[in-house]
Scaffold this motif. Structure first.
Motif, PDB file in Angstrom:
ATOM      1  N   THR A 140       0.812  -1.223   0.000  1.00  0.00           N
ATOM      2  CA  THR A 140       0.000   0.000   0.000  1.00  0.00           C
ATOM      3  C   THR A 140       0.842   1.268   0.000  1.00  0.00           C
ATOM      4  N   GLY A 141       2.147   1.153   0.301  1.00  0.00           N
ATOM      5  CA  GLY A 141       3.025   2.314   0.266  1.00  0.00           C
ATOM      6  C   GLY A 141       2.938   3.219   1.474  1.00  0.00           C
ATOM      7  N   ALA A 142       2.240   2.789   2.527  1.00  0.00           N
ATOM      8  CA  ALA A 142       2.087   3.624   3.728  1.00  0.00           C
ATOM      9  C   ALA A 142       2.866   3.001   4.876  1.00  0.00           C
ATOM     10  N   LEU A 143       4.191   3.205   4.888  1.00  0.00           N
ATOM     11  CA  LEU A 143       5.024   2.549   5.908  1.00  0.00           C
ATOM     12  C   LEU A 143       4.766   3.119   7.302  1.00  0.00           C
ATOM     13  N   ARG A 144       4.830   4.433   7.441  1.00  0.00           N
ATOM     14  CA  ARG A 144       4.577   5.116   8.714  1.00  0.00           C
ATOM     15  C   ARG A 144       5.388   4.496   9.862  1.00  0.00           C
ATOM     16  N   VAL A 145       6.704   4.476   9.673  1.00  0.00           N
ATOM     17  CA  VAL A 145       7.584   3.940  10.714  1.00  0.00           C
ATOM     18  C   VAL A 145       8.510   5.037  11.239  1.00  0.00           C
ATOM     19  N   GLY A 146       8.144   6.291  11.027  1.00  0.00           N
ATOM     20  CA  GLY A 146       8.937   7.388  11.564  1.00  0.00           C
ATOM     21  C   GLY A 146      10.230   7.647  10.830  1.00  0.00           C
ATOM     22  N   VAL A 147      10.253   7.359   9.519  1.00  0.00           N
ATOM     23  CA  VAL A 147      11.456   7.570   8.720  1.00  0.00           C
ATOM     24  C   VAL A 147      11.107   8.446   7.522  1.00  0.00           C
ATOM     25  N   SER A 148      11.784   9.579   7.401  1.00  0.00           N
ATOM     26  CA  SER A 148      11.591  10.436   6.237  1.00  0.00           C
ATOM     27  C   SER A 148      12.461   9.929   5.091  1.00  0.00           C
ATOM     28  N   ALA A 149      12.151  10.397   3.876  1.00  0.00           N
ATOM     29  CA  ALA A 149      12.948  10.013   2.717  1.00  0.00           C
ATOM     30  C   ALA A 149      14.402  10.453   2.894  1.00  0.00           C
ATOM     31  N   ARG A 150      14.603  11.641   3.441  1.00  0.00           N
ATOM     32  CA  ARG A 150      15.966  12.147   3.624  1.00  0.00           C
ATOM     33  C   ARG A 150      16.728  11.308   4.656  1.00  0.00           C
ATOM     34  N   LEU A 151      16.040  10.864   5.701  1.00  0.00           N
ATOM     35  CA  LEU A 151      16.707  10.055   6.711  1.00  0.00           C
ATOM     36  C   LEU A 151      17.148   8.724   6.121  1.00  0.00           C
ATOM     37  N   ALA A 152      16.309   8.123   5.281  1.00  0.00           N
ATOM     38  CA  ALA A 152      16.678   6.859   4.641  1.00  0.00           C
ATOM     39  C   ALA A 152      17.877   7.051   3.719  1.00  0.00           C
ATOM     40  N   LYS A 153      17.906   8.163   2.989  1.00  0.00           N
ATOM     41  CA  LYS A 153      19.050   8.444   2.117  1.00  0.00           C
ATOM     42  C   LYS A 153      20.307   8.698   2.949  1.00  0.00           C
ATOM     43  N   THR A 154      20.141   9.339   4.110  1.00  0.00           N
ATOM     44  CA  THR A 154      21.280   9.584   5.001  1.00  0.00           C
ATOM     45  C   THR A 154      21.871   8.264   5.472  1.00  0.00           C
ATOM     46  N   ALA A 155      21.003   7.295   5.773  1.00  0.00           N
ATOM     47  CA  ALA A 155      21.480   5.974   6.203  1.00  0.00           C
ATOM     48  C   ALA A 155      22.237   5.283   5.083  1.00  0.00           C
ATOM     49  N   ALA A 156      21.759   5.417   3.854  1.00  0.00           N
ATOM     50  CA  ALA A 156      22.477   4.826   2.720  1.00  0.00           C
ATOM     51  C   ALA A 156      23.821   5.518   2.506  1.00  0.00           C
ATOM     52  N   ALA A 157      23.845   6.854   2.636  1.00  0.00           N
ATOM     53  CA  ALA A 157      25.083   7.613   2.446  1.00  0.00           C
ATOM     54  C   ALA A 157      26.160   7.181   3.431  1.00  0.00           C
TER      55      ALA A 157
END
Length: 556
Positions: A140-157
């Motif tokens: 459904t695309g509604a994760l709602r786990v308290g993670v923004s797109a930028r935070l996920a990219k920061t983790a990958a970086a």
């Protein structure tokens, strides 16, 4: 799928930002391609499936469980995916196959609409409760786990000790499962590049300014412009390798909204990238946000709609001029380039957002209070506030502190009485956090509360606990998930409600609709009989309408 489910489960219960980063970076480091790439796409909201809709998912559970029981359970749990995951009947013979994320993504992108429900049911049969929950979140695309797109990219970086800004700048040219990105982050490949002639460039955002901030800021270092009451967009245009001209319109978050505004795209005759505000102009006057809403999220754009709601782009900033990347230049220099750019590509659908002249903070405060006298003219009622931008600020993705500030106009307020409450969703599913409130009006000769709006934010966690306790202790009637609370002239809870504007509405019993209502504070000190009356709001609206009429009459 199980590892991804475990990641989502831990992220949902982890409140700390740094711990969330560690969890995601560890997952990316120890999960192979393409699984981690699809996980990153899910965490950044970049996975969408044509036929996998919440209604279809709800249909699966109502075929297997009592629909009334599901509805009651959903209201109590507050999350559809979690409710279905807990209620799903486990078959006696479970399939001996656990799908991977890539299995799910590949299947959902290739399977027909008719075959999709049965396939999702087979996956749900094979997974445990946490796996079912994660699958439904993914679908459904509604994760709602308290993670923004930028935070996920920061983790990958963090995999390659890179700056997340580098990923942000190339993000629009990347596609799941991001194998080239991870190869670069791990030192196994070159930095990815894009050949998209009209990509999205991550937007720069502003911080809300507080009164105490002005003491630390020198007005000479800043330029000001109006903050218009539309939606922030980015217009990007260029020529591809085949010589075809490509023009796109993006929302602030990078969603491609081009199909909804063909009239505006046809008028953008430049090569480059503009940051600006999407507005509706009629007779050369900016219309309210409520008028713009008639053009937003439309599946079909009819000729009548194009005629009655003409779209317009008011430019704030210039990111690219042809192939020249201007984002590293100071704002003052970009602004000069922008003026020249707009002059070269003049069109009735495109104009420049004017600057606000000031030398001191009191002068700027006066302009904010009276935009009509400070240069906004006939468009003054469409001014939402002021933007402050440092003269030397480059254009940076995200919300860097101290470079851009937003100073919105003071909201309107009204004292209203709490009438109904409903439990929220997600982390608020255990609390009554959505409130309907009303003001007094004479109906059939009797003072009666008339609902005028709903709000579900603006209060602190501590205030939420107090309101929730009040609702539970003062419930007089229930309508499914909604509770009616005790109220009258001498008993009830008064809420000070802040809102951005009023408009007339035939959909509301009061005849009025508020824009962006939120709870400003709790008025435990005020008896309900002293709450506002509907006549107060009507006078407020009449004052706004008279102001608009005066501006139109004064316009040349």
């Amino acid at each position: 799928m199980n590892r991804f489910a475990e990641l989502l489960d831990r992220l949902a219960y982890e409140p700390g930002r740094n711990n969330k980063l560690r969890l995601m970076t560890d997952y990316f480091r120890h999960t192979p391609d393409p699984e981690r790439g699809y996980a990153l796409a899910a965490l950044t909201g970049n996975l969408t499936f044509q036929y996998a809709k919440p209604g279809m998912i709800r249909g699966l559970i109502t075929e297997r469980a009592d629909p009334v029981l599901f509805a009651l359970s959903r209201d109590f749990v507050g999350d559809t995916s979690e409710t279905i995951a807990l209620m799903w009947p486990v078959p006696e013979a479970r399939p001996n196959f656990i799908p991977s994320i890539s299995d799910v993504v590949t299947t959902l992108n290739t399977l027909g609409k008719a075959q999709l429900p049965a396939q999702i049911a087979r996956w749900l049969d094979a997974l445990d409760e946490t796996g079912r929950w994660a699958l439904l979140k993914l679908v459904t695309g509604a994760l709602r786990v308290g993670v923004s797109a930028r935070l996920a990219k920061t983790a990958a970086a963090a995999l390659g000790d890179k700056d997340v800004t580098e990923i942000e700048l190339m993000w629009s040219g990347l596609e799941p499962p991001y194998t080239d990105l991870f190869a670069w982050l791990e030192g196994r490949g070159d930095k990815p590049s894009t050949t998209d002639p009209a990509p999205f460039r991550p937007a720069m955002l502003a911080h809300a300014i507080e009164d105490t901030d002005f003491e630390k800021l020198d007005p000479a270092n800043y330029m000001a412009e109006w903050k218009w009451d539309g939606i922030r967009v980015q217009a990007s245009a260029g020529v591809n390798e085949h010589g075809d001209r490509i023009v796109r319109m993006y929302s602030r978050t990078g969603e491609d909204i081009s199909k909804g505004f063909p009239d505006l795209l046809d008028s953008l005759n430049f090569n480059g990238s503009l940051d600006g505000e999407l507005l509706i102009l009629r007779d050369n006057r900016v219309q309210s946000f409520n008028v713009l809403q008639q053009r937003l999220n439309r599946k079909a754009v009819t000729p009548k709609l194009l005629l009655e709601y003409p779209a317009h782009l008011r430019a704030y900033d210039l990111l690219f001029d042809g192939s020249d990347d201007l984002r590293e230049l100071p704002f003052e220099e970009r602004r000069t380039r922008l003026q020249s750019f707009i002059a070269r590509h003049a069109h009735p659908r495109l104009d420049l957002s004017p600057l606000v002249a000031f030398k001191t903070w009191p002068e700027l405060a006066a302009a904010r209070a009276d935009p009509a006298s400070a240069g906004a003219g006939e468009d003054a009622n469409a001014v939402e506030g002021i933007m402050l931008k440092r003269r030397d600020a480059p254009y940076m993705p995200g919300r860097p502190k101290g470079l851009w500030w937003k100073w919105k106009r003071d909201p309107l307020t009204v004292d209203a009485v709490l009438m109904y409450a409903q439990r929220g969703s997600g982390k608020r599913s255990s609390y009554y956090s959505d409130y309907t409130f009303g003001v007094w009006s004479v109906i059939d000769g009797t003072d009666t509360l008339v609902p005028v709006g709903k709000a579900y934010f603006g209060f602190t966690d501590e205030e939420l606990l107090k309101i929730d306790r009040y609702v539970r202790n003062n419930t007089v009637e229930r309508f499914g998930p909604v509770r009616a609370v005790k109220y009258g002239p001498d008993e009830g809870l008064v809420l000070e409600v802040a809102f951005e504007g009023l408009q007339r509405s035939t959909r509301h019993k009061s005849g009025l609709a508020m824009r962006f209502p939120r709870i400003n504070r709790l008025r435990w000190d005020k008896p309900p009989r002293e709450a506002d009356r509907l006549e107060n709001l009507e006078k407020m609206l009449e004052g706004m309408e008279m102001g608009r009429s005066a501006l139109q009459a004064a316009a040349p």
